[in-house]
Write an enzyme that holds these catalytic residues in place. Structure first.
Site, mmCIF file in Angstrom:
data_model
loop_
_atom_site.group_PDB
_atom_site.id
_atom_site.type_symbol
_atom_site.label_atom_id
_atom_site.label_comp_id
_atom_site.label_asym_id
_atom_site.label_seq_id
_atom_site.Cartn_x
_atom_site.Cartn_y
_atom_site.Cartn_z
ATOM 1 N N LYS A 146 -14.775 6.508 -1.665
ATOM 2 C CA LYS A 146 -14.372 6.793 -0.288
ATOM 3 C C LYS A 146 -13.096 7.624 -0.291
ATOM 4 O O LYS A 146 -12.418 7.761 -1.314
ATOM 5 C CB LYS A 146 -14.140 5.486 0.483
ATOM 6 C CG LYS A 146 -12.893 4.724 0.054
ATOM 7 C CD LYS A 146 -12.677 3.478 0.871
ATOM 8 C CE LYS A 146 -11.371 2.787 0.427
ATOM 9 N NZ LYS A 146 -11.151 1.513 1.119
ATOM 10 N N ASP A 186 -12.609 -7.163 -2.403
ATOM 11 C CA ASP A 186 -11.410 -6.374 -2.106
ATOM 12 C C ASP A 186 -10.199 -7.300 -2.135
ATOM 13 O O ASP A 186 -10.348 -8.526 -2.184
ATOM 14 C CB ASP A 186 -11.537 -5.700 -0.742
ATOM 15 C CG ASP A 186 -10.789 -4.376 -0.679
ATOM 16 O OD1 ASP A 186 -9.957 -4.118 -1.560
ATOM 17 O OD2 ASP A 186 -11.030 -3.602 0.260
ATOM 18 N N ARG A 199 0.825 -1.222 0.000
ATOM 19 C CA ARG A 199 0.000 0.000 0.000
ATOM 20 C C ARG A 199 0.853 1.263 0.000
ATOM 21 O O ARG A 199 0.327 2.366 -0.105
ATOM 22 C CB ARG A 199 -0.951 -0.012 1.204
ATOM 23 C CG ARG A 199 -2.091 -0.996 1.039
ATOM 24 C CD ARG A 199 -3.106 -0.904 2.152
ATOM 25 N NE ARG A 199 -2.588 -1.446 3.399
ATOM 26 C CZ ARG A 199 -3.321 -1.592 4.504
ATOM 27 N NH1 ARG A 199 -4.576 -1.225 4.513
ATOM 28 N NH2 ARG A 199 -2.788 -2.102 5.602
ATOM 29 N N GLN A 200 2.161 1.087 0.124
ATOM 30 C CA GLN A 200 3.065 2.236 0.054
ATOM 31 C C GLN A 200 3.829 2.175 -1.263
ATOM 32 O O GLN A 200 5.051 2.099 -1.302
ATOM 33 C CB GLN A 200 4.032 2.199 1.250
ATOM 34 C CG GLN A 200 3.327 2.279 2.601
ATOM 35 C CD GLN A 200 4.300 2.219 3.769
ATOM 36 O OE1 GLN A 200 5.379 2.815 3.730
ATOM 37 N NE2 GLN A 200 3.924 1.492 4.805
ATOM 38 N N THR A 232 -8.086 -3.738 8.992
ATOM 39 C CA THR A 232 -8.835 -3.328 10.183
ATOM 40 C C THR A 232 -10.319 -3.651 10.057
ATOM 41 O O THR A 232 -11.035 -3.692 11.052
ATOM 42 C CB THR A 232 -8.688 -1.817 10.413
ATOM 43 O OG1 THR A 232 -9.281 -1.114 9.305
ATOM 44 C CG2 THR A 232 -7.224 -1.422 10.534
#
Length: 312
Positions: free
Chosen positions: A193, A219, A97-98, A224
């Site tokens: 979002k 997804d 995600r980075q 989380t």
């Protein structure tokens, strides 16, 4: 590849590694893997790998840095032991995600991990559902990027759910949701979002009709559970009859499963790229194995056969 096939595994996901070897019909390579008393990773190969075509299976879930370092040390040990080719099999690739800078003075950690793997001695990467497909371009070595969509779509086709609508929980996942919709059938809905803070998603609006339909949120990972829960609440408010979720990587950060259980979600379908504790199996969590997919990919790479055939 003329060398013999040998497969080793780190400690991050031994059940998956053993399931892969059961499919291949051969035992895992013997190695001592642990930690020294000062916390440093310790690796010792107990088999001769000179001239072998070697695969190392290791996911990068928590503890992420420990599992990553263990993988790097295993690759280095294989390179120094004269393995003919080293393929890192990474069911879940961390730091994905980075993969870009969103604000100034941020790292691009996914690229750093790619550099570390290549520097350690990896000559090929086999992975499943990268968070950002562009990460393949961070490597100057071959990357075989498998998709779990066919496996997940087959599950929902077998359930014969009526009035199916496939939901992308964000704009970035539209291509993934559309691929799933083509395989499983049904309509498509998209949720927009934003993330005012890391791991704090906030739903803005939704496009698509879900009233009276069975919604499946698609997804690549559940961490989380915040995105999933907010999407479930919105779908139920818009009249969805039931809400399911499917994701490839079940990271399940602390409290995620409890929050999901208290939401209106009917069931979450995930794979075993990351080990799910026994206490969380069953009930609202269903697990599909990617072991046959990875075993087939390993054998095809070893025999220099097409990997693209696995996508159809």
């Amino acid at each position: 590849m003329d060398g013999r096939l040998q497969v080793f595994a780190g400690q991050s996901n031994r059940p998956l590694a053993e399931a892969i070897m059961q499919t291949l019909g051969t035992p895992l390579g013997r190695a001592t893997i642990g930690t020294f008393k000062n916390g440093e990773a310790r690796v010792h190969l107990e088999e001769n790998v000179r001239g072998s075509d070697v695969f190392v299976i290791q996911s990068m879930q928590a503890p992420v840095n420990q599992n990553l370092m263990e993988l790097l040390i295993m690759i280095d040990a294989l390179r120094r032991s004269s393995a003919a080719r080293i393929t890192a099999v990474i069911p879940y690739y961390a730091y994905a995600r980075q993969e870009k800078k969103t604000i100034g003075r941020e790292p691009i950690s996914a690229k750093l991990v790619a550099n570390l793997l290549v520097t350690a001695g990896a000559q090929r990467i086999l992975t499943i559902d990268l968070h950002a497909p562009a990460i393949e371009g961070f490597f100057d070595i071959p990357v075989d990027h498998l998709r779990a969509a066919p496996l997940l779509a087959d599950y929902f086709r077998s359930q014969e759910l009526e009035n199916l609508v496939v939901v992308s929980p964000d704009a970035g996942g539209v291509a993934r949701a559309e691929d799933f919709r083509i395989r499983a059938g049904g309509d498509l809905a998209i949720i927009a979002k934003k993330r005012p803070q890391a791991d704090r998603p906030e739903v803005i609006e939704m496009v698509g009709d879900v009233a009276g339909k069975t919604a499946v949120i698609v997804d690549d990972m559940i961490s989380t559970g915040g995105t999933l829960i907010e999407a479930t609440e919105l779908l139920l408010q818009r009249g969805a009859g039931e809400v399911y979720a499917c994701a490839v990587h079940a990271l399940f950060a602390d409290g995620a499963i409890q929050r999901m259980a208290s939401s209106g979600l009917r069931c979450a379908i995930v794979t075993d790229t990351v080990p799910v504790p026994e206490c969380h199996r069953g009930g609202a969590i269903e697990i599909l194995s990617v072991a046959p997919l990875l075993a087939e990919a390993i054998m095809r790479i070893h025999k220099d056969l097409s990997i693209s055939a696995l996508f159809t």
